[in-house]
Design an enzyme around this catalytic site. Structure first.
Site, PDB file in Angstrom:
ATOM      1  N   PRO A 159       4.997   8.098   1.900  1.00  0.00           N
ATOM      2  CA  PRO A 159       5.490   7.366   0.724  1.00  0.00           C
ATOM      3  C   PRO A 159       6.874   6.767   0.958  1.00  0.00           C
ATOM      4  O   PRO A 159       7.636   7.217   1.808  1.00  0.00           O
ATOM      5  CB  PRO A 159       5.529   8.461  -0.363  1.00  0.00           C
ATOM      6  N   SER A 160       7.187   5.731   0.162  1.00  0.00           N
ATOM      7  CA  SER A 160       8.495   5.070   0.163  1.00  0.00           C
ATOM      8  C   SER A 160       8.825   4.424   1.499  1.00  0.00           C
ATOM      9  O   SER A 160      10.000   4.187   1.802  1.00  0.00           O
ATOM     10  CB  SER A 160       9.609   6.063  -0.230  1.00  0.00           C
ATOM     11  N   ARG A 161       7.824   4.164   2.300  1.00  0.00           N
ATOM     12  CA  ARG A 161       7.998   3.548   3.617  1.00  0.00           C
ATOM     13  C   ARG A 161       8.814   4.419   4.572  1.00  0.00           C
ATOM     14  O   ARG A 161       9.288   3.943   5.595  1.00  0.00           O
ATOM     15  CB  ARG A 161       8.638   2.153   3.502  1.00  0.00           C
ATOM     16  N   LEU A 162       8.946   5.704   4.263  1.00  0.00           N
ATOM     17  CA  LEU A 162       9.639   6.624   5.160  1.00  0.00           C
ATOM     18  C   LEU A 162       8.598   7.274   6.073  1.00  0.00           C
ATOM     19  O   LEU A 162       8.345   8.484   6.029  1.00  0.00           O
ATOM     20  CB  LEU A 162      10.419   7.668   4.355  1.00  0.00           C
ATOM     21  N   LYS A 216       0.852  -1.183   0.000  1.00  0.00           N
ATOM     22  CA  LYS A 216       0.000   0.000   0.000  1.00  0.00           C
ATOM     23  C   LYS A 216       0.884   1.227   0.000  1.00  0.00           C
ATOM     24  O   LYS A 216       1.888   1.274   0.709  1.00  0.00           O
ATOM     25  CB  LYS A 216      -0.895   0.009   1.246  1.00  0.00           C
TER      26      LYS A 216
END
Length: 211
Positions: A188-191, A9
């Site tokens: 976003p970007s798992r950050l 996701k």
């Protein structure tokens, strides 16, 4: 692994800036909770409660927050249930709210104690009659022979207690007094954004954690 490994996701709704976050974690929780209510998040009051038994094994279950203020977060249950027995042995717990549609998580840790009898009495009296009788009927967490046992016990409780049952002595509230909070916002970007609040010498220390 297959299709599960491919599930992903992208989190896009917003972030959490420590420079703009309040010094008091309760203020941030109140804001997020009110926003969950306003957006009609499904069961925003549902929270996972984690406890630890005398044997060191953790267990979790979902309970419903019924009130919160500067003293802590409150829920109600059977004192003789597994969670009640574990809290009697080890009066520390963790709570987690997961508001999926808002891409937010709140974690809370702290010491737990029972609320006073007057507070438990007041909440018990506010419940629907079936729920009040159910507190008498269910030997929570005990093995029973089938649903018929519960139905029979509920009928017996109704016959014994009528329309105005008193609160069972084995049922009431708990309050978790936080000494740590964590607020998570998907990015976003798992950050992802993670802000932790720790209670140090009576004051809250706010710090960012790596995702």
């Amino acid at each position: 692994m297959g299709w599960l490994a491919d599930m992903r996701k992208s989190y896009e709704r917003g972030g959490l800036d420590e420079e703009e976050a309040p010094i008091d974690p309760l203020s941030l929780f109140r804001t997020w909770f009110d926003e969950a209510l306003a957006e009609q998040v499904l069961e925003p009051n549902a929270m996972t409660l984690a406890t630890v038994g005398a044997d060191g094994r953790p267990s979790t279950r979902v309970v419903l927050i019924k009130s919160y203020d500067e003293r802590g977060l409150v829920w109600f249950t059977n004192y003789e249930s597994r969670k009640g027995r574990e809290l009697a042995e080890h009066p520390w717990a963790a709570l987690q709210f997961h508001w999926v549609s808002q891409e937010r998580v709140v974690r809370v840790e702290g010491r737990v104690q029972r609320v006073d009898a007057a507070e438990s009495d007041a909440y018990y009296a506010s419940r629907p009659l079936d729920s009040r009788l159910g507190a008498w009927a269910s030997p929570q967490s005990q093995v029973i022979g089938g649903r018929s046992v519960l139905v029979a016990a509920a009928a017996k409780a109704a016959a014994q207690h009528g329309l105005h049952p008193a609160r069972p002595p084995h049922w009431g509230g708990y309050r978790l007094q936080p000494d740590a909070w964590e607020f998570w916002a998907g990015r976003p970007s798992r950050l992802h954004d993670r802000l932790r609040y720790r209670l140090v010498a009576g004051h809250w220390v706010r710090e960012r954690l790596a995702p």
